[in-house]
Structures are given as C-alpha cells and as structure tokens.
Write an enzyme that holds these catalytic residues in place. Structure first.
Site, PDB file in Angstrom:
ATOM      1  N   TYR A   1      42.279  58.265  39.252  1.00 17.46           N
ATOM      2  CA  TYR A   1      40.905  58.614  38.856  1.00 17.46           C
ATOM      3  C   TYR A   1      40.923  59.274  37.489  1.00 17.46           C
ATOM      4  O   TYR A   1      41.730  60.163  37.251  1.00 17.46           O
ATOM      5  CB  TYR A   1      40.261  59.565  39.875  1.00 17.46           C
TER       6      TYR A   1
ATOM      7  N   GLU B   1      37.739  59.957  35.436  1.00 14.40           N
ATOM      8  CA  GLU B   1      36.372  60.068  34.905  1.00 14.40           C
ATOM      9  C   GLU B   1      36.393  60.862  33.602  1.00 14.40           C
ATOM     10  O   GLU B   1      37.075  61.887  33.502  1.00 14.40           O
ATOM     11  CB  GLU B   1      35.462  60.758  35.916  1.00 14.40           C
TER      12      GLU B   1
ATOM     13  N   ASP C   1      26.134  40.125  21.131  1.00 11.60           N
ATOM     14  CA  ASP C   1      26.864  39.975  22.393  1.00 11.60           C
ATOM     15  C   ASP C   1      27.817  38.799  22.192  1.00 11.60           C
ATOM     16  O   ASP C   1      27.426  37.641  22.290  1.00 11.60           O
ATOM     17  CB  ASP C   1      25.866  39.706  23.521  1.00 11.60           C
TER      18      ASP C   1
ATOM     19  N   THR D   1      32.846  40.529  26.539  1.00 11.97           N
ATOM     20  CA  THR D   1      33.754  40.535  27.680  1.00 11.97           C
ATOM     21  C   THR D   1      35.164  40.456  27.107  1.00 11.97           C
ATOM     22  O   THR D   1      35.357  40.126  25.932  1.00 11.97           O
ATOM     23  CB  THR D   1      33.545  39.314  28.595  1.00 11.97           C
TER      24      THR D   1
ATOM     25  N   LYS E   1      37.045  36.026  28.515  1.00 13.00           N
ATOM     26  CA  LYS E   1      36.684  34.635  28.213  1.00 13.00           C
ATOM     27  C   LYS E   1      37.651  34.130  27.136  1.00 13.00           C
ATOM     28  O   LYS E   1      38.843  34.075  27.391  1.00 13.00           O
ATOM     29  CB  LYS E   1      35.207  34.557  27.839  1.00 13.00           C
TER      30      LYS E   1
ATOM     31  N   ARG F   1      39.510  40.720  33.381  1.00 12.40           N
ATOM     32  CA  ARG F   1      38.056  40.699  33.561  1.00 12.40           C
ATOM     33  C   ARG F   1      37.480  42.067  33.202  1.00 12.40           C
ATOM     34  O   ARG F   1      37.837  43.069  33.820  1.00 12.40           O
ATOM     35  CB  ARG F   1      37.785  40.370  35.034  1.00 12.40           C
TER      36      ARG F   1
HETATM   37  C1  PLP Z   1      29.653  36.241  30.309  1.00 14.55           C
HETATM   38  C2  PLP Z   1      28.594  36.905  29.526  1.00 14.55           C
HETATM   39  C3  PLP Z   1      28.168  38.220  29.802  1.00 14.55           C
HETATM   40  C4  PLP Z   1      28.515  38.974  31.062  1.00 14.55           C
HETATM   41  O1  PLP Z   1      29.781  39.154  31.401  1.00 14.55           O
HETATM   42  P1  PLP Z   1      30.187  39.579  32.895  1.00 14.55           P
HETATM   43  O2  PLP Z   1      31.540  40.161  32.680  1.00 14.55           O
HETATM   44  O3  PLP Z   1      30.152  38.349  33.720  1.00 14.55           O
HETATM   45  O4  PLP Z   1      29.209  40.600  33.359  1.00 14.55           O
HETATM   46  C5  PLP Z   1      27.266  38.810  28.945  1.00 14.55           C
HETATM   47  N1  PLP Z   1      26.794  38.160  27.893  1.00 14.55           N
HETATM   48  C6  PLP Z   1      27.152  36.898  27.595  1.00 14.55           C
HETATM   49  C7  PLP Z   1      26.579  36.231  26.394  1.00 14.55           C
HETATM   50  C8  PLP Z   1      28.048  36.224  28.416  1.00 14.55           C
HETATM   51  O5  PLP Z   1      28.368  34.944  28.146  1.00 14.55           O
END
Ligand code: PLP
Length: 412
Positions: free
Chosen positions: A51, A53, A197, A223, A226, A232
């Site tokens: 933990y 925090e 994003d 993220t 990807k 993840r």
């Molecule tokens: C995949 C994605 C997210 C969210 O990611 P998670 O880890 O699945 O919550 C946010 N924004 C965009 C543009 C994405 O492609």
C-alpha cells in the site's frame, strides 16, 4: 505458474487456454499489444503487496522506500521519453487519467469540445453512458464528409459558438495524423484549455512516427498498454504548474492506493521505449499498416479516409452486403480477431455497425513484416468475400501464427 497449477487448476487452465488463444490467433485489435517478459515480470511481482497511498516521499504508509524508487524511476523515465516537464504514473487506466484531468481543470457542468464517438472518439469524450457525458456538457466535432479527416473548420466554428472550457484532441478509431498545432491555435483563440488524449498513438509518438503533442497541449493523457506496449494503465503528462492539481485529483480525488506493481512495469516499458529497437518497431508498425491499407483497397474494400498514417485502418462496409458485426464474427471464425466499429454517419448503430477496425501493433510485435501483412490482407478479403473460405483461412492463420511466436525462444 507451478504453484498456481497445483493450488488453482481452474484459473491455471484458463491462463493456459488464453495463452494458446493468443499464440494461435491473429490479433488485429488496434488497441492491443503484447508486452515483454520483463514487463510481465515486474507486473507479476511482490510490489502488488504494498500500500502506498500518496506520492514518493509523501506516503500515508510506512515501508515505501523501494516502491518510492520504482515510482520515481517511472516518473523520470516518462518525462524523459516524452520530453515532458511533469508526469503522473498512478492512473489505473486511460479512463481514469481522463477523469482526473477533467476534475482537475473543470467543474461539473463545464463545457468540453471533443471528437464524436461515431467518428472515432472515446467513451470518456462525452458518451451519455460514461461519467464524462453525465457530468460535463459536451459538443462534438467529426470528419469532413469528402476526405474523412478531422474537420478543423468545424472544430473552429464549434469552439467559437459553444465556448468550451476544454478542447480534447485524440481518438480511438482514427487513422490519420492529428494536427496538434492547429488544435492548440483554436483553443488559444477562444481561451480554452487544450488536452490531448494520445491513448492509441502514445507508442507512435514515443517512436517519433507521429508528431508529439508536448509543447502544444496543456495536458496529455494516455494509456500505457496500446502502441506503447506496457502494462495496462494510464499516464498523465503536462506542465509543472498543473502538477499539484492533477496529483490531488488522482489521489485522493478518484483513486486510493496506487498499483505499485503496475507502476514498476510502466517504468520497464518506458525504458524499453527509449531503446533504438522501439523506434524501429514503430516505423515497422506504420509501414505494415500502410501495406495493409493498400492491399485491402486493391481488393475493392473502402477505407475511411482512403488509407492510414498510423497503426490502423478503418474498413467501411457500407456498400457491402455485410455489417461490421457479421464481419467481426466471420473473421473470428477464421481465427482473425478484429472489432466492429462505427463509421462516419453510421446508420446501423454501435452494436451492429458498418465497419471494422484493424490494427497492426500486435502482429508487428510478433515480428510480422510486409510479406506477412500482404498475406493477412488476402486472408481477410477472402473471408469477407466468401463465407466458404472460412475453414481454409483458419488453417492458414494457424500456420502463419506458428511462424511468429508471441515469445520467441520459449518452450511451452
Ligand atoms: C483506450 C482509450 C482510453 C481508455 O483507456 P482504458 O485504459 O481502457 O480506460 C481513453 N481514450 C482513448 C482515446 C482511448 O483510445
């Protein structure tokens, strides 16, 4: 694994089956990838027990010396990798990164301008079913009807008329380069904040094959799992002056204890992404996607925007006797995993759709190059042209996958 097989044979068998599925299937889901053994090792480590925090050197628990070092390294590497002044590596996911930024910069009810879902945006960009659509007022831009690229005139018009406090660029299903500078200029002209994003393209940005939003955006979310090929999770980058606000919104704003095992795995992935091999990998991703696009179009399949600049293509099946859902299912029976996807001006709704999204990050991680990609394009078109091809293609998919193991050199 040996302990797990003894102590919980059910879960052990499920993991074994999933491993086989990943090994033997052709995974073309644009948001998935396959991480290194080092990332897996860090993520499967005893750091999950801790933990922590708070933030390094400012924790609410004792015993944080070593996890502090892991988080400090993850932060330093993220900053170096993206040339960003500030990084928060605690977001559990991309969605949580977005939530923290919205909460840090805005008040509930404030206006946000983002890409529409059916044009390629993400749920957290204002879908009614998402917290974002429930708590904030969104307007959406989309693609131009003719060239099917982001309609920057529409962005500028909406920025003026809607007066958002925040403009968001970034997408889950868009195959072209995003012009961050143009977005930044529009945001500045209406005194809106600008967020990028880059969840899908973070790896391309790190590898230098997509322009970076750093220097244009006030804040960047991503993220790590990807194209970036890490565990993840989520990531937030920005300028130093946002650090206090954003850190406070991640914890205690929307999360409790950070996932220290995942943060350590993020550090490993960021380090991997700084190696020359990673830039070569991203160059191969873009080259493979481009080969795929040309091969699919030469067989008479239409792609949104007629091609790609990045890691994926969007096939538009509107003129074909096949929905996105049917295409996904049929390809699945042949061992090829894609996902159905809405196309611009979608008529069939998000559960049926008129398109599929096809990405190459994962097959490129497996070592596939243009010759394999050409073959994959042929197999996809054969199956979509004629359902009778499914069995033959399924066996060819297995043969192909055997040549490109997920973890080369491993005896299973
Ligand atoms: C995949 C994605 C997210 C969210 O990611 P998670 O880890 O699945 O919550 C946010 N924004 C965009 C543009 C994405 O492609």
């Amino acid at each position: 694994m040996a302990d797990l097989v003894t102590n919980d044979p059910q879960i052990a068998a499920i993991i074994e089956n999933e491993t086989t599925r990943q090994e033997q299937g052709l995974n073309l889901i644009a948001s998935e990838n396959t991480v290194s053994r080092s990332v897996l090792a860090a993520q499967g480590s005893v750091l999950t027990n801790k933990y922590a925090e708070g933030y390094p050197a400012r924790r609410y628990y004792g015993g944080c010396d070593f996890v502090d070092q892991a988080e400090d390294l993850a932060i330093a590497r993220a900053k170096k990798l993206f040339h960003a002044p500030y990084a928060n590596v605690q977001a559990h996911s991309g969605s949580q990164a977005n939530m923290a930024v919205y909460f840090a910069l805005l008040n509930p009810g404030d206006r946000i301008l983002a890409m529409g879902l059916s044009h390629g945006g993400h749920l957290t960009h204002g879908a009614a079913a998402s917290f974002s659509g429930r708590l904030f007022e969104f307007a959406h831009y989309g693609l131009t009807p003719d060239t099917e690229v982001i309609d920057m005139d529409q962005v500028a018009d909406l920025a003026k008329s809607f007066k958002p406090r925040l403009i968001v660029a970034g997408a889950s299903a868009y195959s072209r380069i995003i012009d961050f500078q143009a977005f930044a200029e529009i945001a500045a002209s209406v005194h809106a904040l600008f967020m990028v994003d880059m969840a899908h393209i973070a790896g391309l940005v790190a590898g230098g094959v997509h322009p970076t939003p750093v220097g244009y955006a006030d804040v960047i979310t991503s993220t790590t799992h990807k194209t970036l090929r890490g565990p993840r999770g989520g990531l937030i980058l920005g300028s130093e002056d946002l650090a206090v606000k954003i850190n406070a919104q991640i914890f205690p704003g929307i999360q409790g204890g950070p996932l220290m095992h995942v943060i350590a795995a993020k550090a490993v992935a960021f380090n991997e992404a700084m190696q020359p091999d990673f830039a070569r990998y991203q160059q191969q991703v873009v080259a493979n996607a481009s080969v795929l696009a040309d091969a699919l179009m030469s067989r008479g399949y239409k792609l949104v925007s007629n091609g790609t600049d990045n890691h994926m293509v969007l096939m538009d099946l509107t003129d074909k006797p096949l929905t996105g859902k049917e295409a996904e299912t049929r390809l699945g029976r042949a061992g090829i995993t894609v996902n159905k996807n809405t196309v611009p001006n979608e008529k069939k709704g998000p559960f049926v759709t008129s398109g599929i999204r096809i990405g190459v990050p994962l097959i490129t991680s497996r070592g596939m190059k243009p010759d394999a990609v050409q073959q994959i394009a042929r197999l996809i078109c054969d199956v979509l042209d004629d359902v009778a091809a499914v069995d033959r293609v399924a066996s060819q998919v297995k043969d192909l996958c055997r040549q490109y193991p997920l973890y080369p050199g491993e005896v299973r």
